[in-house]
Design a protein around this motif. Structure first.
Motif, PDB file in Angstrom:
ATOM      1  N   SER A 433       8.146   8.863  -2.461  1.00 50.57           N
ATOM      2  CA  SER A 433       7.558   7.660  -1.878  1.00 50.57           C
ATOM      3  C   SER A 433       6.037   7.782  -1.874  1.00 50.57           C
ATOM      4  CB  SER A 433       8.071   7.449  -0.454  1.00 50.57           C
ATOM      5  OG  SER A 433       7.650   8.522   0.372  1.00 50.57           O
ATOM      6  N   ILE A 434       5.399   6.585  -1.760  1.00 51.49           N
ATOM      7  CA  ILE A 434       3.943   6.540  -1.700  1.00 51.49           C
ATOM      8  C   ILE A 434       3.536   5.332  -0.882  1.00 51.49           C
ATOM      9  CG2 ILE A 434       3.782   5.235  -3.877  1.00 51.49           C
ATOM     10  CD1 ILE A 434       1.146   6.682  -4.400  1.00 51.49           C
ATOM     11  N   ASP A 435       2.457   5.484  -0.105  1.00 47.25           N
ATOM     12  CA  ASP A 435       1.952   4.389   0.720  1.00 47.25           C
ATOM     13  C   ASP A 435       0.432   4.499   0.774  1.00 47.25           C
ATOM     14  OD1 ASP A 435       1.469   2.340   2.413  1.00 47.25           O
ATOM     15  OD2 ASP A 435       2.557   3.183   4.135  1.00 47.25           O
ATOM     16  N   THR A 436      -0.239   3.720  -0.095  1.00 48.26           N
ATOM     17  CA  THR A 436      -1.701   3.752  -0.161  1.00 48.26           C
ATOM     18  C   THR A 436      -2.188   2.417  -0.693  1.00 48.26           C
ATOM     19  OG1 THR A 436      -3.617   4.973  -0.976  1.00 48.26           O
ATOM     20  CG2 THR A 436      -1.760   4.732  -2.486  1.00 48.26           C
ATOM     21  N   THR A 471       8.345   1.536 -15.117  1.00 53.90           N
ATOM     22  CA  THR A 471       7.495   0.502 -14.520  1.00 53.90           C
ATOM     23  C   THR A 471       7.904   0.267 -13.063  1.00 53.90           C
ATOM     24  OG1 THR A 471       7.219  -0.570 -16.665  1.00 53.90           O
ATOM     25  CG2 THR A 471       6.697  -1.888 -14.704  1.00 53.90           C
ATOM     26  N   LEU A 472       6.883   0.346 -12.184  1.00 52.04           N
ATOM     27  CA  LEU A 472       7.131   0.086 -10.757  1.00 52.04           C
ATOM     28  C   LEU A 472       6.633  -1.304 -10.366  1.00 52.04           C
ATOM     29  CD1 LEU A 472       6.027   3.533  -9.238  1.00 52.04           C
ATOM     30  CD2 LEU A 472       8.321   2.796  -9.904  1.00 52.04           C
ATOM     31  N   ARG A 487       2.626   0.676  -2.375  1.00 51.12           N
ATOM     32  CA  ARG A 487       3.614   1.122  -1.378  1.00 51.12           C
ATOM     33  C   ARG A 487       5.001   1.057  -2.000  1.00 51.12           C
ATOM     34  NH1 ARG A 487       0.402  -2.412   1.931  1.00 51.12           N
ATOM     35  NH2 ARG A 487      -0.866  -1.238   3.413  1.00 51.12           N
ATOM     36  N   PHE A 488       5.600   2.213  -2.129  1.00 49.11           N
ATOM     37  CA  PHE A 488       6.955   2.317  -2.641  1.00 49.11           C
ATOM     38  C   PHE A 488       7.678   3.347  -1.775  1.00 49.11           C
ATOM     39  CE2 PHE A 488       4.289   0.982  -6.148  1.00 49.11           C
ATOM     40  CZ  PHE A 488       4.966  -0.109  -6.649  1.00 49.11           C
ATOM     41  N   LYS A 489       8.585   2.846  -0.912  1.00 49.06           N
ATOM     42  CA  LYS A 489       9.259   3.736   0.033  1.00 49.06           C
ATOM     43  C   LYS A 489      10.304   4.606  -0.626  1.00 49.06           C
ATOM     44  CE  LYS A 489       8.560   0.826   4.113  1.00 49.06           C
ATOM     45  NZ  LYS A 489       9.208   0.114   5.230  1.00 49.06           N
TER      46      LYS A 489
END
Length: 524
Positions: A433-436, A471-472, A487-489
Motif C-alpha cells: 500500500s501507499i498513501d502520499t 497500471t494503477l 493512495r492505494f490501500k
C-alpha cells in the motif's frame, strides 16, 4: 745546374713551367738524393701546408753548406764551387765566344773585343796563362750565377711560405716547473670567441694583440645570427702576436617561425597563399573541431620548418555531428523496433513489459526518449512491450471454487469447508500500500501552474529477471498546481515478490516523474 738551366740563352733549354723549376729546387734544397721528391706536382699544386721542423732543418743545413761553398769561391777555390753546384766543365777547345753563345751571362763579364792591342797580347800568352784566364772568367760567371740563383731561391721560399704570413700559427712554448705554459714576449694565447658577436670578437682579439679574419659564414640552428660559430686556432692555443685568427660567423637559422605569419588566424586559402609566397610546399588535412569554425586553421606542422620544406596545415571541418533523431518504434514489433534503433546509430536500452488493452502483445507500447527527440549517437532507448490485456478471473479458478463448494456441501461440515479453502497456496497474495501526494510544481516550478501534463501511475516490479508493469491509474491531464493523490490501500503484487516501485509517469514521453518504494507482504 738549376741556375745554369734558368740562364740558358735559348728559351727552349730553360724550364718550361714553374712547376718544373719548383720540383728541382725542392729536391735540391731538401735532399738531392731523394727520388720521391722528383715530379711531386701534387704537393706543389695542392693546398698550402706547414713545413715540418725536419724539413726546415734540412733547408738550413743546405743553406749552411751553400754559404761554405760561397766562402770558398770568394777565397778562389773555383773547382770546389763548380763541383758543389754541378757546373759542367767547358771543353778546352771551346772559345770564350762559344761559351757566350751557349749561356747567358752579364755583359760586364764579357771580354772587350774592341781593344786590338789586348787581343794581340792574348795570342802571345802561353798555354798556362790562357788556362788561368779562362778560370778567372769562369769564376766571374759562377759568381753571377750564384747571385741569380740566390734570388730565385729567395723567391721560391717566399712562394712556399708567404701564403701563411700573417696567419696565426700554433707554436710550442716551454712549460714552467708546475706545468704552466711560459709565453715569450712575442707570444700570446688565443682567447675564446664562442658566442661572441663579430664586433665583440674583433675587439677581444685586438686586446690580445691579434687580428680577426672572417673565413666564412654558415647557417646554424643553435648560434644566433652574427655570432661566432667556430675559430681557428682554437682558444688557449699559443700563437705569435700580430697574427690573425680565422672565424666563421653565423647567418642564423634557416628555419622560419610560422607563428609570425599569423597562419592560424587565416582561412585555408589565404594560409596556402602565404606559405607558398614564403617558398614552402603545402599539404592539407582535415579534422573535426569543437572550437575552430569550418574552414579555419587548427594547427600547422612543423611550427618552425626550413625554407623550401613541406608544411602541413590542418583545416577544421567544424563540429562533429554527435546527435541524431530518435525514431518512432511505438506499435512496432520488438524485433522491428530494435533494428530501427540500431540503423539510427542508437542502442536498445532497458526492456520492460506491461499489460495493455490497446496494444497487442509483443508490440512496443512506449519508448524513452520519445520519437523525434535529439539523442547522442550510441546512446540507449528504453522501451515497454505489451503483454496484451490484463488477465481476469479464469474459468479454472471458477471451477476450483465450485469443486470446493461441492466438497464442503458433501461433508456437511462448515469447519472442514473453511479449512479446505485456506489450505491451497493460491489463497495467499503479496499486497502493498501507499498513501502520499505528488505535486507537479516541484518539477516545473511555481510559475508553471497553467501547464498541463498527462500522467499515469503504474507499479513496477522485477519478476524472474524481467521488468513487469501494472497500471494503477490510467493517463489523465493535470495542471501544474494540481496535488495528485497517490493512495492505494491494497496493491496486489506478483507472487513471491516483496518489493516494487509505484511510479508517476509522463504518459507522452514515458519519463518517470516520481518513484516511490513499496514493500509487499504475504497475506491471506
Amino acid at each position: 745546374s738549376i741556375i745554369l738551366k734558368c740562364t740558358q740563352k735559348k728559351p727552349e733549354r730553360r724550364y718550361q713551367t714553374m712547376e718544373d723549376l719548383l720540383v728541382d729546387l725542392r729536391k735540391a734544397l731538401i735532399d738531392p738524393n731523394d727520388p720521391s721528391l722528383l715530379g711531386n706536382t701534387t704537393t706543389i699544386n695542392g693546398d698550402t701546408r706547414r713545413m715540418s721542423e725536419e724539413e726546415m732543418g734540412e733547408i738550413n743545413a743546405r743553406h749552411a753548406q751553400n754559404q761554405h761553398t760561397l766562402e770558398n769561391v770568394m777565397d778562389g777555390d773555383v773547382d770546389e764551387a763548380r763541383d758543389a753546384f754541378e757546373v759542367p766543365d767547358f771543353p778546352e777547345e771551346t772559345s770564350q765566344d762559344e761559351s757566350k753563345d751557349s749561356f747567358f751571362v752579364p755583359e760586364l763579364f764579357e771580354s772587350s773585343s774592341s781593344d786590338a792591342s789586348d787581343f794581340g797580347k792574348k795570342e802571345e800568352k802561353n798555354e798556362d796563362e790562357e788556362r788561368e784566364e779562362r778560370r778567372g772568367i769562369r769564376s766571374e760567371q759562377l759568381m753571377a750565377a750564384l747571385g741569380v740563383g740566390g734570388a730565385v731561391v729567395a723567391i721560391v721560399l717566399l712562394l712556399i711560405l708567404g701564403r701563411n704570413i700573417g696567419k696565426a700559427k700554433t707554436v710550442v712554448s716551454p712549460t714552467g716547473p708546475n706545468g704552466e705554459t711560459t709565453l715569450a714576449s712575442n707570444q700570446t694565447k688565443v682567447p675564446d670567441l664562442d658566442g661572441k658577436t663579430q664586433d665583440e670578437a674583433e675587439k677581444i682579439l685586438q686586446e690580445a694583440t691579434l687580428s680577426m679574419k672572417v673565413t666564412g659564414n654558415a647557417y646554424s640552428d643553435s648560434v644566433p645570427k652574427g655570432q661566432v660559430i667556430s675559430q681557428d686556432p682554437k682558444s688557449d692555443e699559443v700563437v705569435s702576436k700580430h697574427s690573425s685568427v680565422g672565424v666563421v660567423i653565423s647567418n642564423g637559422s634557416q628555419k622560419v617561425d610560422l607563428t609570425s605569419l599569423g597562419i592560424t588566424s587565416m582561412n585555408a586559402k589565404d594560409a596556402k597563399t602565404a606559405l607558398k609566397s614564403e617558398g614552402f610546399s603545402v599539404n592539407t588535412e582535415e579534422e573535426y573541431s569543437d572550437s575552430i569554425e569550418e574552414g579555419g586553421i587548427i594547427r600547422f606542422v612543423p611550427e618552425q620548418p626550413e625554407k623550401g620544406s613541406e608544411v602541413t596545415i590542418v583545416i577544421s571541418k567544424g563540429k562533429k555531428n554527435t546527435m541524431t533523431v530518435v525514431p518512432n518504434i511505438v506499435n512496432q514489433p520488438e524485433a522491428a523496433g530494435t533494428n530501427l534503433l540500431i540503423s539510427s546509430n542508437l542502442k536498445p536500452g532497458n526492456r520492460a513489459v506491461q499489460y495493455s488493452d490497446t496494444v497487442k502483445a509483443g508490440d512496443i507500447i512506449s519508448q524513452s526518449p520519445e520519437p523525434g527527440a535529439q539523442a547522442t549517437l550510441g546512446s540507449k532507448v528504453d522501451y515497454v512491450i505489451s503483454q496484451g490485456p490484463a488477465p481476469t478471473e479464469s474459468s479454472t479458478e471458477s471451477a476450483t471454487k465450485a469443486t470446493k463448494a461441492t466438497k464442503a456441501e458433501d461433508k456437511k461440515d462448515v469447519n472442514a469447508t473453511a479449512s479446505a479453502e485456506l489450505s491451497p497456496e493460491s489463497n495467499y497474495q503479496y499486497v502493498g500500500s501507499i498513501d502520499t501526494t505528488f505535486e507537479l510544481k516541484d518539477l516545473i516550478g511555481p510559475g508553471g501552474s497553467s501547464s498541463k501534463v498527462k500522467v499515469m501511475i503504474r507499479l513496477r516490479q522485477d519478476v524472474n529477471g524481467q521488468t513487469v508493469y501494472r497500471t494503477l491509474m490510467e493517463p489523465r491531464n493535470i495542471t501544474g498546481d494540481t496535488i495528485l493523490p497517490v493512495r492505494f490501500k491494497s496493491i496486489v503484487g506478483a507472487d513471491g515478490v516483496e518489493e516494487g516501485n509505484v511510479e508517476v509517469v509522463d504518459a507522452d514521453t514515458q519519463n518517470v516523474l516520481k518513484s516511490y518504494d513499496v514493500q509487499f507482504f504475504k497475506v491471506q
